[in-house]
Design an enzyme around this catalytic site. Structure first.
Site, PDB file in Angstrom:
ATOM      1  N   GLY A  49       0.876  -1.127   0.009  1.00 42.29           N
ATOM      2  CA  GLY A  49      -0.123  -0.073  -0.137  1.00 42.29           C
ATOM      3  C   GLY A  49       0.870   1.343  -0.006  1.00 42.29           C
ATOM      4  O   GLY A  49       2.183   1.246   0.338  1.00 42.29           O
ATOM      5  N   CYS A  76       5.379  -6.091   1.231  1.00 48.39           N
ATOM      6  CA  CYS A  76       5.747  -4.713   1.354  1.00 48.39           C
ATOM      7  C   CYS A  76       5.060  -4.150   2.646  1.00 48.39           C
ATOM      8  O   CYS A  76       5.352  -4.395   3.803  1.00 48.39           O
ATOM      9  CB  CYS A  76       5.540  -4.113   0.215  1.00 48.39           C
ATOM     10  SG  CYS A  76       6.426  -2.706  -0.159  1.00 48.39           S
ATOM     11  N   TYR A  77       4.201  -3.189   2.327  1.00 41.35           N
ATOM     12  CA  TYR A  77       3.533  -2.603   3.491  1.00 41.35           C
ATOM     13  C   TYR A  77       3.055  -3.418   4.491  1.00 41.35           C
ATOM     14  O   TYR A  77       3.125  -3.668   5.789  1.00 41.35           O
ATOM     15  CB  TYR A  77       2.358  -1.558   3.005  1.00 41.35           C
ATOM     16  CG  TYR A  77       1.658  -0.962   4.280  1.00 41.35           C
ATOM     17  CD1 TYR A  77       2.227   0.061   4.646  1.00 41.35           C
ATOM     18  CD2 TYR A  77       0.261  -1.443   4.424  1.00 41.35           C
ATOM     19  CE1 TYR A  77       1.522   0.903   5.832  1.00 41.35           C
ATOM     20  CE2 TYR A  77      -0.253  -0.601   5.440  1.00 41.35           C
ATOM     21  CZ  TYR A  77       0.156   0.520   6.160  1.00 41.35           C
ATOM     22  OH  TYR A  77      -0.567   1.169   7.130  1.00 41.35           O
ATOM     23  N   HIS A 163       7.897  -7.798  -4.168  1.00 34.37           N
ATOM     24  CA  HIS A 163       6.698  -8.078  -4.744  1.00 34.37           C
ATOM     25  C   HIS A 163       6.445  -9.289  -5.545  1.00 34.37           C
ATOM     26  O   HIS A 163       7.119  -9.414  -6.505  1.00 34.37           O
ATOM     27  CB  HIS A 163       6.184  -6.743  -5.680  1.00 34.37           C
ATOM     28  CG  HIS A 163       5.867  -5.567  -4.830  1.00 34.37           C
ATOM     29  ND1 HIS A 163       4.503  -5.536  -4.338  1.00 34.37           N
ATOM     30  CD2 HIS A 163       6.430  -4.634  -4.252  1.00 34.37           C
ATOM     31  CE1 HIS A 163       4.153  -4.189  -3.691  1.00 34.37           C
ATOM     32  NE2 HIS A 163       5.825  -3.779  -3.910  1.00 34.37           N
ATOM     33  N   GLU A 165       4.219 -10.920  -6.694  1.00 35.79           N
ATOM     34  CA  GLU A 165       3.058 -10.991  -7.401  1.00 35.79           C
ATOM     35  C   GLU A 165       3.339 -10.374  -9.132  1.00 35.79           C
ATOM     36  O   GLU A 165       2.732 -10.488  -9.940  1.00 35.79           O
ATOM     37  CB  GLU A 165       1.685 -10.276  -7.036  1.00 35.79           C
ATOM     38  CG  GLU A 165       1.900  -8.563  -7.096  1.00 35.79           C
ATOM     39  CD  GLU A 165       2.752  -8.230  -5.483  1.00 35.79           C
ATOM     40  OE1 GLU A 165       3.206  -9.036  -5.100  1.00 35.79           O
ATOM     41  OE2 GLU A 165       2.275  -7.089  -5.246  1.00 35.79           O
ATOM     42  N   ASP A 221     -17.260 -10.629 -22.407  1.00 36.56           N
ATOM     43  CA  ASP A 221     -17.846 -10.831 -21.060  1.00 36.56           C
ATOM     44  C   ASP A 221     -19.488 -11.399 -21.296  1.00 36.56           C
ATOM     45  O   ASP A 221     -19.916 -12.190 -20.802  1.00 36.56           O
ATOM     46  CB  ASP A 221     -18.042  -9.520 -20.319  1.00 36.56           C
ATOM     47  CG  ASP A 221     -16.582  -8.957 -19.911  1.00 36.56           C
ATOM     48  OD1 ASP A 221     -15.487 -10.127 -20.345  1.00 36.56           O
ATOM     49  OD2 ASP A 221     -16.303  -7.898 -19.607  1.00 36.56           O
ATOM     50  N   LYS A 363     -10.894 -11.215 -15.691  1.00 36.41           N
ATOM     51  CA  LYS A 363     -10.927 -11.237 -17.318  1.00 36.41           C
ATOM     52  C   LYS A 363     -10.286 -12.529 -17.889  1.00 36.41           C
ATOM     53  O   LYS A 363     -10.713 -13.048 -18.690  1.00 36.41           O
ATOM     54  CB  LYS A 363     -10.340  -9.994 -17.876  1.00 36.41           C
ATOM     55  CG  LYS A 363     -10.549  -9.824 -19.335  1.00 36.41           C
ATOM     56  CD  LYS A 363     -11.733  -8.961 -19.453  1.00 36.41           C
ATOM     57  CE  LYS A 363     -12.333  -8.617 -20.857  1.00 36.41           C
ATOM     58  NZ  LYS A 363     -13.050  -7.926 -20.939  1.00 36.41           N
TER      59      LYS A 363
END
Ligand code: XMP
Length: 507
Positions: A49, A76-77, A163, A165, A221, A363
């Protein structure tokens, strides 16, 4: 469960977890402990964050969170919060660290299992944990960050300063896999195929013998929503496609072919180009265009829906990011940036109960689902397209003639990018018809014609985007073809603005 502390990567974390076939949801950072317990997560990930743990208004979690017995991974945060709550010290680093760093492991641990002693990571932080305290064991370090990964001595609490991710941390998914499978004990058995089976069964039970209306927009979608419903209830499904005259070239034809021939649904195509162009006549303001198109769409849809008797449900292709960004998930994060465009839709006064079978999916999962349901790749991989369609790419007044020019130019852009094998690598590629004319020379005569801008961007989440570095030869081909083949255009420019500060669309 991912607790979102305002990270731009919260959705990415959730997607990475789901890639390990582990179901995952994003919730508010301050979700009360009993709500967390009730939902029985196998593990918690505290996101990064923008705040500093030293700021008075910074988002925090209660220290009891770490005592639930549920494994926690702070990123991280999130790591700084965990360490601060459990006796470590966090300080501002001398310089904000942003970018690649090389990490060395300090002691073996389940979290870093399968990684070499040195591995590359992506850092983005101002503060860092400088003192692990007596309770934390440092697991890895970088040259500038003495504690890049930690674990608690007795509690199942872990932290990563980098990170895992993002793709810039190449072995990040191994770390996340270690966390969710080995540390949290998830089985990794969540499969889209199972999702289809369960959703189809759930839809059948809920709908019974009633009829469902699904609006088709030309996008992936709504197409996947319709295909899923077709699988569940077959001919109890009616689809409505409003041709507002603002669709891309060939779009209506491909949807009609798919849903009237392949899926054999009761497809209602509302030919409404003239009604839309009538309300758009003389309108140049982008928001006014959107407003009028929105109203006219509802009017057309409603009129057609009334001809479908015994319909009780309306299906919409709302996705998980729409749900969390609109604040529509009861425990979801209050997102800092909202993608207002795709939320909302048809008004409640239509009198139908809403069905949103994709509201738990991202998605890329919807695309995979589309593949499982047998939709053609061309439809599944189509770039997103704004609801107001070509109207917001036809700057200035929207007329049939100008739309035709734009449609042709746009088709060339897409065709050439596909031909170069770059369509899937780019997120959106399209033409924009500018409201200016410029002088040119064709043959021996002077021309005074339209200018077209080509826009092509790469993005993960459409909130930030960068212009695509398309090869010059490809740009040259696009330009030559548009100027030669589209009558009324004598100039092509390439848009080299990123978002922010520009936006993806021009209006
Ligand atoms: P911007 O232009 O805001 O676009 O950078 C971000 C994404 O949203 C799409 N977009 C829209 N989608 N109705 C929609 O359904 C709209 O009015 C609208 N405006 C922008 C845009 O195509 C991009 O994917």
């Amino acid at each position: 469960m991912v607790l979102d502390f305002g990270s731009q990567y919260a959705q990415l974390i959730a997607r990475r977890v789901r890639e390990q076939h582990v179901y995952c949801e994003i919730v508010r950072y301050d979700l009360p402990l009993d709500r967390i317990r009730e939902r029985k997560p196998r593990g918690l990930i505290l996101s990064g964050g923008p705040a500093s743990v030293h700021e008075s208004g910074a988002p925090r979690c209660v220290p009891e969170l770490f005592q639930l017995g549920i494994p926690v991974l702070g990123i991280c945060y999130g790591m700084q919060l965990a360490c601060q709550s459990l006796g470590g010290q966090v300080q501002q680093a001398e310089a904000r660290e942003y970018g690649h760093a090389s990490c060395q492991t300090l002691r073996p641990d389940q979290l870093l299992q399968g990684l070499p002693n040195g591995f590359d990571v992506w850092m983005s932080h101002g503060d860092q944990v400088t003192e692990a305290g007596t309770q934390f064991l440092p697991l890895a370090r970088t040259d500038t960050c003495p504690i890049a990964a930690v674990r608690h001595a007795t509690l199942p609490v872990y932290g990563l300063q980098f990170h895992p991710e993002v793709t810039h941390t190449p072995l990040g998914s191994t770390i996340l896999r270690n966390f969710v499978l080995d540390i949290c004990g998830c089985t990794g058995s969540w499969r889209l195929g199972d999702f289809v089976t369960a959703t189809v069964a759930g839809l059948r039970e809920r709908i019974g013998s009633k009829r469902v209306i699904c609006g088709l927009s030309g996008g992936v979608d709504s197409a996947v929503t319709a295909a899923l419903l077709h699988e569940a209830i077959g001919d109890q499904l009616s689809c409505i496609l409003v041709n507002n005259g603002l669709l891309r070239k060939g779009e209506q034809e491909s949807i009609t072919a798919e849903f009237s021939r392949h899926f054999c649904t009761d497809l209602h195509v509302v030919e409404a180009e003239s009604r839309f162009l009538e309300v758009l006549a003389g309108v140049e303001d982008p928001q006014e265009k959107r407003r009028r198109i929105g109203h006219m769409f509802i009017e057309c849809f409603q009129q057609e829906a009334q001809t479908i008797t015994d319909a009780a449900y309306l299906a919409q292709g709302t996705l998980y990011p729409d749900v969390i960004e609109s604040g529509a998930a009861p425990d979801g994060p209050a997102a800092t940036i909202k993608l207002h465009h795709n939320v909302g839709g048809l008004p409640e006064q239509l009198g139908f109960e809403l069905i949103e079978p994709l509201r738990d999916l991202f998605k890329d999962e919807v695309r995979r689902l589309g593949e499982e349901l047998g939709l053609p790749p061309d439809l599944i991989w189509r770039h997103p397209f704004p609801g107001p369609g070509l109207a917001v790419r036809c700057l200035g007044e929207v007329t049939h003639e100008r739309l035709e020019i734009l449609r042709e130019a746009d088709a060339i852009v897409v065709q050439e990018i596909k031909g170069a094998g770059l369509y899937r690598q780019t997120s959106q590629a399209f033409a924009v018809l500018l409201p200016v004319r410029s002088v040119g020379v064709m043959g021996d005569s002077r021309t005074y014609d339209n200018a077209v801008a080509v826009r092509c961007v790469n993005t993960d989440d459409f909130m930030t985007a960068d212009w695509s570095r398309l090869p010059y030869d490809l740009l040259a081909r696009i330009s030559t073809r548009i100027i030669n083949e589209v009558q009324g255009v004598n100039r092509v420019t390439y848009d080299i603005s990123s978002k922010p500060p520009s936006t993806i669309e021009w209006e």
